[in-house]
Design an enzyme around this catalytic site. Structure first.
Site, PDB file in Angstrom:
ATOM      1  N   SER A 146      -9.803  -7.771 -12.559  1.00 30.71           N
ATOM      2  CA  SER A 146      -9.150  -7.445 -13.909  1.00 30.71           C
ATOM      3  C   SER A 146      -9.694  -8.498 -14.609  1.00 30.71           C
ATOM      4  O   SER A 146     -10.318  -9.569 -14.294  1.00 30.71           O
ATOM      5  CB  SER A 146      -7.861  -7.527 -13.605  1.00 30.71           C
ATOM      6  OG  SER A 146      -6.906  -7.843 -14.743  1.00 30.71           O
ATOM      7  N   TYR A 159       0.278 -10.390 -10.431  1.00 31.29           N
ATOM      8  CA  TYR A 159      -0.746  -9.468 -10.692  1.00 31.29           C
ATOM      9  C   TYR A 159      -2.108 -10.791 -10.977  1.00 31.29           C
ATOM     10  O   TYR A 159      -2.984 -10.567 -10.504  1.00 31.29           O
ATOM     11  CB  TYR A 159      -0.444  -8.724 -11.856  1.00 31.29           C
ATOM     12  CG  TYR A 159      -1.793  -7.685 -12.018  1.00 31.29           C
ATOM     13  CD1 TYR A 159      -1.889  -6.364 -11.487  1.00 31.29           C
ATOM     14  CD2 TYR A 159      -2.789  -7.968 -13.317  1.00 31.29           C
ATOM     15  CE1 TYR A 159      -2.851  -5.481 -11.651  1.00 31.29           C
ATOM     16  CE2 TYR A 159      -3.606  -6.994 -13.435  1.00 31.29           C
ATOM     17  CZ  TYR A 159      -3.513  -5.813 -12.874  1.00 31.29           C
ATOM     18  OH  TYR A 159      -4.524  -4.842 -13.195  1.00 31.29           O
TER      19      TYR A 159
HETATM   20  C1  GCO Z   1      -1.060  -6.147 -18.140  1.00 27.44           C
HETATM   21  C2  GCO Z   1      -1.906  -4.717 -17.566  1.00 27.44           C
HETATM   22  C3  GCO Z   1      -3.286  -5.104 -16.832  1.00 27.44           C
HETATM   23  C4  GCO Z   1      -4.321  -4.973 -17.638  1.00 27.44           C
HETATM   24  C5  GCO Z   1      -5.719  -5.247 -16.965  1.00 27.44           C
HETATM   25  C6  GCO Z   1      -6.654  -5.829 -17.750  1.00 27.44           C
HETATM   26  O1  GCO Z   1       0.171  -5.951 -17.988  1.00 27.44           O
HETATM   27  O2  GCO Z   1      -1.630  -7.057 -18.535  1.00 27.44           O
HETATM   28  O3  GCO Z   1      -1.353  -4.002 -17.041  1.00 27.44           O
HETATM   29  O4  GCO Z   1      -3.026  -4.322 -15.640  1.00 27.44           O
HETATM   30  O5  GCO Z   1      -4.426  -3.934 -18.198  1.00 27.44           O
HETATM   31  O6  GCO Z   1      -5.572  -5.892 -15.739  1.00 27.44           O
HETATM   32  O7  GCO Z   1      -7.765  -6.202 -17.210  1.00 27.44           O
END
Ligand code: GCO
Length: 255
Positions: A146, A159
């Site tokens: 990501s 995340y």
């Molecule tokens: C967030 C998104 C991420 C992005 C992605 C960008 O909340 O920031 O849900 O999932 O879309 O990871 O690279």
């Protein structure tokens, strides 16, 4: 069989979380490049529906249902493939979830859940795949990172940590497995038009931020990951190892 650099004929690809979203787009792209597809998701209904649609568009696809956090289920899925002499040549660790909450309000269980689905799964499934790729002397592993593999954004700490981990897991896989002819690389998607991002896409402020902040001035489409995925799955990338390729309309390049 054609022998072009990007041809995936004769290769089998397991793509986690491929009944929808980015995983599905990647799977369909690998399938169109010739790969036999093993479509994974957590529900038989969801996987069967995706497989049926792929088959009706001419792709060679079958379902492999397991939860990426269930180690016993993962091992038995690989054992079942072994029993049928199906070798996974290409693994795409795509399955992922998002959970947005400020860290001061975040429960440890939610932190752990996001790390388990987005990061630990890639280790466990990668290990099972590599145990079988090593004796064969070749394999391709593509981990889905990501923008948050490199940069943080408020409210998505677990995340971000998981995706940062994906970048270094890719390098750790390279350190141990490149010698066995396995190329592990990652793709770092930018802001993409997926179900997971629905709340962001439908938020006018966030939508304007993405469009303003991305040099390409738009969100990405899931199918725009296909070229990079096919490259990393094919013999065209046989000396490319440990890289993360951002497919992000340029977002990570600018302030
Ligand atoms: C967030 C998104 C991420 C992005 C992605 C960008 O909340 O920031 O849900 O999932 O879309 O990871 O690279």
């Amino acid at each position: 069989m054609s022998t072009t650099l990007f041809d995936l004929s004769g290769r089998t690809a397991l793509i986690t979380g491929s009944s929808r979203g980015l995983g599905r787009a990647i799977a369909e792209g690998l399938g169109r490049a010739g790969a036999r597809l093993l479509i994974n998701g957590t529900t038989t209904v969801g996987v069967n529906a995706a497989v049926a649609e792929m088959q009706s568009s001419g792709l060679n696809a079958e379902g492999v249902v397991f939860n990426v956090t269930d180690e016993a289920a993962i091992v038995s899925a690989f054992n079942a493939l072994d029993a049928r002499d199906i070798a996974v040549d290409i693994l795409v660790n795509n399955a992922g979830i998002q959970f947005r909450k400020p860290m001061v309000d975040l429960d440890t269980a939610d932190w752990q859940r996001v790390i388990d689905v987005n990061l630990t799964s890639a280790f466990v499934i990668g290990r099972e795949a590599a145990r079988r790729m090593i004796p064969r002397g070749h394999g391709k592993i593509i981990n889905i990172g990501s923008l948050t593999s490199a940069l943080a954004r408020a409210t998505v700490a677990p995340y971000t940590v998981a995706k940062g981990g994906i970048k270094l897991l890719t390098q750790a896989m390279t350190a141990e497995w490149a010698i066995h002819g396995i190329q592990a690389n990652a793709i770092g998607p930018g802001y993409m038009l997926t179900d997971m991002n629905e709340a962001l896409i439908n938020n006018p402020d966030f939508d304007a931020w993405v469009k303003g902040r991305t040099p390409a001035k738009r969100w990405g489409k899931p199918e725009e990951l296909v070229g990079t995925a096919v490259f990393l799955a094919s013999s065209a990338s046989n000396y490319v190892s440990g890289q993360i390729i951002y497919v992000d309309g340029g977002m990570i390049s600018v302030l």
